[in-house]
Design a protein around this motif. Structure first.
Motif, PDB file in Angstrom:
ATOM      1  N   LYS A  62       1.924 -11.076  92.435  1.00  0.00           N
ATOM      2  CA  LYS A  62       1.058 -12.295  92.161  1.00  0.00           C
ATOM      3  C   LYS A  62       1.838 -13.265  91.453  1.00  0.00           C
ATOM      4  N   CYS A  63       2.691 -12.970  90.437  1.00  0.00           N
ATOM      5  CA  CYS A  63       3.437 -13.833  89.753  1.00  0.00           C
ATOM      6  C   CYS A  63       4.565 -14.231  90.547  1.00  0.00           C
ATOM      7  N   ASP A  66       3.116 -16.662  93.132  1.00  0.00           N
ATOM      8  CA  ASP A  66       2.934 -17.858  92.333  1.00  0.00           C
ATOM      9  C   ASP A  66       4.051 -18.864  92.339  1.00  0.00           C
ATOM     10  N   TYR A  69       4.881 -20.155  96.101  1.00  0.00           N
ATOM     11  CA  TYR A  69       4.003 -21.179  96.521  1.00  0.00           C
ATOM     12  C   TYR A  69       4.056 -22.357  95.767  1.00  0.00           C
TER      13      TYR A  69
END
Length: 85
Positions: A62-63, A66, A69
């Motif tokens: 997830k990091c 992020d 993106y």
């Protein structure tokens, strides 16, 4: 009228879906968010501009997503600003 796409992994090396996972699995941590012209293929159009970023294998997926993106968002903002100056 040209249509553009922002792809958050290096092209042409990592086209399509799941590219962040593919990049991490390939240990390709140096990446580029790429703005490219859309053509008939999947992420095969001419790359117009890139923004370098670094994935971190010590961080969660997830990091890393992020990070990728945000590079794409920053690329979009800088591209739009440059076309309206």
């Amino acid at each position: 009228v040209p249509i553009f796409n922002i792809h958050v992994s290096s092209l042409p090396e990592f086209p399509g879906l799941g590219t962040i996972e593919k990049s991490i699995n390939a240990k390709a941590f140096n990446q580029y968010a790429c703005l490219h012209k859309i053509d008939e293929g999947i992420d095969t159009g001419e790359v117009i501009v890139k923004k370098k970023y670094l994935l971190n294998p010590k961080l969660s997926y997830k990091c890393n997503e992020d990070i990728a993106y945000m590079a794409g968002v920053n690329l979009a903002i800088s591209f739009l600003k440059s076309t309206h100056e």
